[in-house]
Design an enzyme around this catalytic site. Sequence first.
Site, PDB file in Angstrom:
ATOM      1  N   LYS A   1       0.822  -1.209   0.000  1.00  0.00           N
ATOM      2  CA  LYS A   1       0.000   0.000   0.000  1.00  0.00           C
ATOM      3  C   LYS A   1       0.857   1.261   0.000  1.00  0.00           C
ATOM      4  CE  LYS A   1      -3.861  -2.264   2.327  1.00  0.00           C
ATOM      5  NZ  LYS A   1      -4.699  -2.318   1.137  1.00  0.00           N
ATOM      6  N   CYS A   2       1.890   1.255  -0.809  1.00  0.00           N
ATOM      7  CA  CYS A   2       2.855   2.347  -0.873  1.00  0.00           C
ATOM      8  C   CYS A   2       2.770   3.005  -2.250  1.00  0.00           C
ATOM      9  CB  CYS A   2       4.261   1.779  -0.628  1.00  0.00           C
ATOM     10  SG  CYS A   2       5.608   2.964  -0.789  1.00  0.00           S
TER      11      CYS A   2
END
Length: 197
Positions: free
Chosen positions: A73-74
């Site tokens: 989730k970057c």
Amino acid sequence: MKLLIILSVVTVIAAAGVGLMKVRGAMAGDVQKPTASVAGRLWDLESRTLEGETLSLGDWQGKVALVVNVASKCGLTPQYEGLVKLHEELAAEGFVVLGFPSNDFLGQEPGTPEQIRTFCSTNYGVAFPLFEKVVVKGEGKSEVYRFLTAGGLEEPTWNFTKYLVGRDGRVIARFAPKTTPDDAGLREAVKDALAGP
């Protein structure tokens, strides 16, 4: 007079070019080399796979590895695509990407092992080895990351920090998180490592 003006313009352009090279050099300065020798080799260590199986990293002895702390989730997560491509392109020459999920940066890898595997397989077709979620910085960092940083290299400062390890199991270089897998400098370093002993 015209000659003087032309020479002045050429000097300014040359100075600007040098300045640009310095800026580019700073960007390329996202590469670090070890400053001290380290006992042991990456291949002497063990880790656990994403599924929890204990595995010797010696299984990749003799290969060149790019060790990357990954996250789902970057903003840099799309680098998975380039890592998969690099792995597939050079696997036959003895290259492997080793992915270590980490939740150390703003909780950007919160998932269970099953969720991580599903995300990586579904979205990016990841076939390179993925290991259990580890701590990559600070006192509690994993044995693998203690080894990777023991030679004076900086700890990961964000997700997708990359450590290039030679066939001998020793760290060659550290690449900053924003250095993409298709970066010319990174690819050249990988190729040089593959060509070496």
